[in-house]
Design an enzyme around this catalytic site. Structure first.
Site, mmCIF file in Angstrom:
data_model
loop_
_atom_site.group_PDB
_atom_site.id
_atom_site.type_symbol
_atom_site.label_atom_id
_atom_site.label_comp_id
_atom_site.label_asym_id
_atom_site.label_seq_id
_atom_site.Cartn_x
_atom_site.Cartn_y
_atom_site.Cartn_z
ATOM 1 N N CYS A 134 63.147 49.784 36.504
ATOM 2 C CA CYS A 134 63.607 51.028 37.127
ATOM 3 C C CYS A 134 62.823 51.336 38.395
ATOM 4 C CB CYS A 134 63.520 52.177 36.123
ATOM 5 S SG CYS A 134 61.897 52.382 35.360
ATOM 6 N N HIS A 184 59.487 56.330 33.133
ATOM 7 C CA HIS A 184 60.760 55.962 33.758
ATOM 8 C C HIS A 184 60.787 56.494 35.187
ATOM 9 C CE1 HIS A 184 64.871 54.717 34.011
ATOM 10 N NE2 HIS A 184 65.309 55.939 34.225
#
Length: 1023
Positions: A98, A334
């Site tokens: 990510c 994340h």
């Protein structure tokens, strides 16, 4: 509908009044519940298993009535994978990529960086970047796979890396590649877009001389600790620093060290200004990285004029992107990007595959919920003025110079022809996949509609009508037929057959009765074996069950009658029968089990094998817990005759025996006149004679070797007895076994031989040196392999009473040539040095080479307790617990004679020595203490890996662990356990500096323990 047990009871109620020979077809139909009324739809919440006529709740609900087409398939709509008009394309997260996706989206929305793709000739990594940007521009997919670029970079998709470091390295790689191009417009595009200049200016306090040191930057790294907004962070970055004391500055004008000031002066700013907010910092106290969750406010429009030296150029910037890290840990979480579209000025959230337009209340830049954040760690968000945003997760802010107006017609990204061709090929593959999925959905819908019509047609035919023929089919098959998600197999009734080849009455709850017309259609379409029609009702099974039910009802009455007869004394002239007392106490339960067994014999072998004993156990009236298998077997001996123990049996009258024979026709029968087993009587006489002989032998040996038995007046090598010059050696195992026999001559076998060969090598040489034997008394390490010393008189007695394979002695030799008192010691046989050295080498190797061994980690609180608990544990052995002796471990530094014998000698050891394997000395039992846990380790495992195991077992971080073994600290994390002297069954003491209160941070600790290699070996570093 009545419960299933009630249906079972009603089906066999008639058996109490009807004799087996009087059973009619009507009774058989009652047993198979043919006449039970069928259930109507809506009356049953689930199917009635006890009713073969209930066809409700078997899965028909989903087929009756109108059905949505989507119910006929489990294929997602391929349109959900298609890109909507005027939307952006997402990027697939390949595991932990990510952080890559966020930067790719930010760079894609940088018009200048995007335009360079149209001119640059594709090569390696940059070629993948070009192709990726082309797909983001013109792909028909909702999201694309960036694995080509990630693979070219050599990134580990399962390892999350530092996002800021990735950004620096990738732009550096891009700049280096572009600088080698012939086109001058491409050579400096990265510098023109991202590069600015500042100077480190040092001013001498003595002479006022300025010493500037110019430098380029591609981003400004700002400390956020203790600050509330971006302006404060930039101000601190540019603030003046005093150079005093040991840190004084050497002034070339003054030719000496002088106090000075140093500050950074911004000379020029790039078109795209990147601010790296230093959220991830090194914590000196814990020695690992941590994340700062400080709220920082930042403006949508930023004026950098006050911070720039000389206002010759426009310094107003507009916020272009915010990169966010969700999560409280510096090692996991994340990454998400909030990016402004340069064409429409609309904001979008890029979260891997998902892209969302941010407008209205959703337009809160830098705001994302934290992952795994505890309620206590949440802090209130401060209020922000209009035109400002506030974030605790933003780690990078991207600003674009506001005054540069770019012509919209020029900024439309035209994909080069060679790239568009590749994009068209990918779009073609996508369309092929789309059409394939659409066809599969259509086929599933058509198949579902056909199945729908079939079920509606056949389900109406399933119920039977009175007077018409019928068949039985498995309930589970009907359920699978109505469950479209499972493959339909042929109908198989074989598992419901009894031993007579018909439908077993007990299986009626697992089948359903349907009309013959419906059965014909089902068998014709799906096939099957063992069709069960009206003729499949088994008269034999019903008759057998009827007999069992009647006997069960009669059993209680017979039990009371038998017990009354038993209480009545027998007449003196009456002949009786022998019955085991255990059988007499539990005969009612045995009879019930026998009836159950007779009932099971009629079943098919897939339920129970014919003749197998019933597992149903009732309560023994006496509560002695004996498990009787066959009646009267408790009076049988091993030879099949009458047991000689009269206390285990009693006489009963012929009337009682005849009553019991009705239930146990195959029980062994012994009358009062039958004699007990002659073989058992002879063995009993011989056993008593042998026991008497053993007692006599034990008394004789004990009186001859009383001091050896009582361990009194034993010779020692530490203080050689003056009255003798020779001592004899025998294995301690021999002495221990002999003492067991003396204590329990009736229960132990007499010892016949000494077995001194255990102490010799294959060449007949002795394996112990005099010096090594001195350790025996010091350490009290008395194992089966060690030795016992005997006086010459004791050896003479042993030589006469036992078989001796080899005499072993230790002699004291005086030096008669010189009267200086020197004494030497000699063993007979002589020491075999070659075998002894090999044996020592083998033991040392075994100590350092092992796999899947157990060690014990004991958590301690203070040093006092640690020393106490790490000491060897000695178990005191009493006369009655010789077999439970716990053998303390030897110190690995000392001579290992008492911990292992040579390999060949161990072949002749008794079976009890099998616990000592691989020559490694260990306790036969380990008594775990509170706060102690067992871990499985290997010799080649490092101490760091052991600490990670301990962390998972005790929740103590590796850097908080203080490990020691035998008072010796284990500190080298890179050393193997074998080299550190950790052997199987070792006790490792763990002392924790302080417990970790935040268990959510244990993931951080685990990541710290793993080697942090960053981008080593990847394409970002030129590999």
């Amino acid at each position: 509908m009545a419960p299933r047990l009630q249906l079972e009871k009603d089906a066999w109620r008639w058996a109490e009044m009807v004799k087996p020979e009087d059973i009619t077809h009507e009774h058989i139909e009652l047993a198979y519940r043919i006449a039970v009324l069928a259930c109507k739809r809506g009356t049953c919440r689930r199917n009635c298993k006890g009713n073969p006529n209930c066809l409700v709740g078997i899965g028909e609900q989903s087929w009756l009535g109108e059905i949505d087409e989507n119910a006929f398939h489990n294929i997602d709509d391929p349109n959900s994978e298609r890109r909507d008009k005027n939307t952006f394309v997402g990027l697939t997260n390949l595991g932990a990529t990510c952080y890559v996706n966020t930067f790719l989206q930010v760079w894609f929305h940088n018009l200048e960086l995007l335009l360079l793709s149209t001119y640059y000739e594709p090569r390696t990594i940059c070629e993948h970047l070009q192709y990726l940007f082309a797909l983001l521009q013109n792909s028909n997919r909702r999201y694309i796979d960036p694995s080509g670029l990630v693979k070219a970079l050599g990134l580990d998709t399962g390892q999350q890396q530092d996002a800021q470091e990735f950004s620096k390295l990738f732009l550096s790689l891009l700049e280096d590649t572009l600088s080698k191009q012939k086109d001058p417009n491409l050579q400096n595009v990265i510098q023109q877009q991202f590069c600015g200049q500042f100077s480190y200016v040092t001013v001498c306090n003595q002479c006022g001389r300025e010493s500037p040191l110019p430098s380029r930057f591609y981003e400004l790294e700002l400390n956020i600790q203790g600050h509330r907004n971006l302006t404060e962070c930039v101000t601190e970055f540019l603030k003046e620093e005093k150079l005093e004391g040991d840190n004084r500055y050497y002034c070339e004008s003054c030719q000496s060290k002088q106090n000075a000031t140093r500050r950074i002066k911004l000379q020029s700013l790039p078109r795209t200004l990147n601010f790296q907010l230093m959220r991830f910092v090194f914590d000196r106290q814990s020695s690992h990285k941590k994340k700062l969750n400080t709220f920082i406010s930042f403006p949508e429009v930023l004026d950098m004029g006050p911070f720039l030296e000389g206002k010759e150029e426009e310094c107003t910037y507009e916020l272009s992107a915010v990169l966010i890290h969700r999560g409280v840990s510096a090692y996991s979480g994340h990454y998400i990007a909030h990016v402004r579209d340069a064409h429409t000025n609309d904001w979008y959230k890029f979260n891997d595959e998902e892209i969302e337009k941010m407008e209205g209340k959703k337009l809160q830049l830098g705001i994302e919920e934290d992952i795994a954040e505890t309620a206590k760690s949440q802090t209130r968000k401060p209020k922000c003025s209009k035109g400002y945003h506030c974030s605790r997760n933003a780690y990078m802010l991207v600003y674009k110079r506001q005054t540069e107006e770019i012509d919209q017609t020029e900024t439309i990204f035209e994909v080069p022809a060679f790239l568009q061709k590749l994009v068209d090929q990918d779009n073609k593959k996508f369309e092929e996949w789309y059409n394939e999925m659409a066809d599969m959905r259509k086929q599933s819908v058509d198949k579902g509609k056909a199945k729908h019509e079939e079920v509606k047609e056949l389900y109406e035919l399933l119920p039977t009508e009175d007077g018409l023929s019928y068949e039985f089919v498995p309930l589970e098959w009907l359920k699978k037929w109505l469950d479209d998600s499972t493959a339909i197999k042929e109908i198989d009734n074989s598992q419901f057959l009894c031993s007579h080849g018909k439908l077993h009455p007990d299986k009626i709850g697992e089948v359903k009765r349907i009309s013959s017309k419906a059965a014909d259609l089902l068998f014709s379409r799906y096939g099957g074996v063992s069709r069960l029609g009206q003729s499949s009702l088994c008269r034999d099974c019903v008759t057998q069950r009827c007999r069992v039910i009647r006997l069960k009802n009669q059993l209680n009455e017979d039990y009371r009658e038998v017990m009354n007869f038993v209480k009545t004394p027998m007449k003196s002239d009456e002949s009786g029968f022998w019955i085991g007392k255990a059988s007499l106490r539990s005969w009612r339960q045995l009879a019930l089990d026998q009836l159950e067994e007779d009932e099971e014999e009629t079943k098919h072998n897939n339920s129970k094998v014919n003749g197998e004993k019933s597992s149903i156990k009732g309560d023994n009236e006496d509560g002695d817990g004996e498990e009787m298998k066959n009646f009267n077997e408790d009076i049988l001996c091993y030879h099949g005759g009458l047991n000689i123990l009269e206390n285990d049996r009693r006489l009963v009258s012929a009337e009682v025996w005849n009553k019991l024979r009705l239930y146990f026709p195959r029980a062994p029968e012994f009358t009062q006149n039958n004699e007990a087993c002659q073989q058992c009587m002879r063995l009993e006489r011989e056993g008593k004679e042998n026991e008497a002989l053993n007692r006599m032998m034990a008394n004789e040996q004990k009186s001859s070797l009383l001091n050896l038995f009582q361990e009194k007046n034993r010779p020692t090598l530490q203080k050689w007895p003056q009255e003798t010059d020779a001592l004899y050696v025998v294995p301690l195992y021999f002495v221990d076994e002999w003492r067991k026999f003396i204590r329990r001559p009736a229960k132990s076998n007499p010892v016949s031989s000494v077995g001194n060969s255990l102490l010799l090598c294959p060449h007949g040489g002795f394996m112990f040196t005099y010096d090594s034997m001195l350790f025996k008394s010091e350490c009290s390490c008395l194992s089966m392999h060690s030795i016992a010393l005997l006086w010459p008189a004791e050896w003479e007695v042993i030589s006469k009473m036992f078989l001796v394979d080899q005499a072993i002695s230790i002699c004291r030799i005086h030096d008669k040539t010189h009267d200086n008192g020197n004494v030497q010691y000699q063993t007979y046989p002589d020491l075999c040095r070659e075998c002894r050295e090999g044996f020592i080498f083998q033991q040392q190797r075994d100590m350092s080479e092992y796999a899947q061994a157990t060690v014990y980690v004991r958590k301690v609180i203070d040093k006092k307790r640690m020393i106490k608990e790490s000491a060897p544990e000695f178990s005191v052995s009493g006369s009655d617990v010789e077999d439970e002796r716990e053998e303390p471990k030897m110190d690995g530094e000392k001579d290992p004679d008492f911990s292992q014998l040579n390999e060949t000698a161990s072949l002749s050891m008794p079976p009890v020595t099998a616990a000592c394997k691989s020559g490694i000395r260990r306790s036969t039992r380990h008594r775990k203490l509170r706060g102690e846990k067992a871990l499985i380790v290997s010799a080649n495992q490092t101490l760091k890996e052991l600490k990670i195991q301990i962390m998972h077992a005790f929740s103590v971080a590796p850097f908080d662990q203080n490990l020691s073994i035998d008072g010796r600290c284990l500190t080298d994390d890179s050393a193997t356990l074998g080299s550190l002297g950790v052997i199987p069954e070792s006790i490792i003491c763990l002392k924790a500096d302080e417990p970790i209160a935040d268990y959510a941070a244990m993931d951080d600790v685990y990541q710290v323990c793993m080697p942090e290699e960053g981008f080593k070996g990847t394409g970002l570093l030129g590999h």
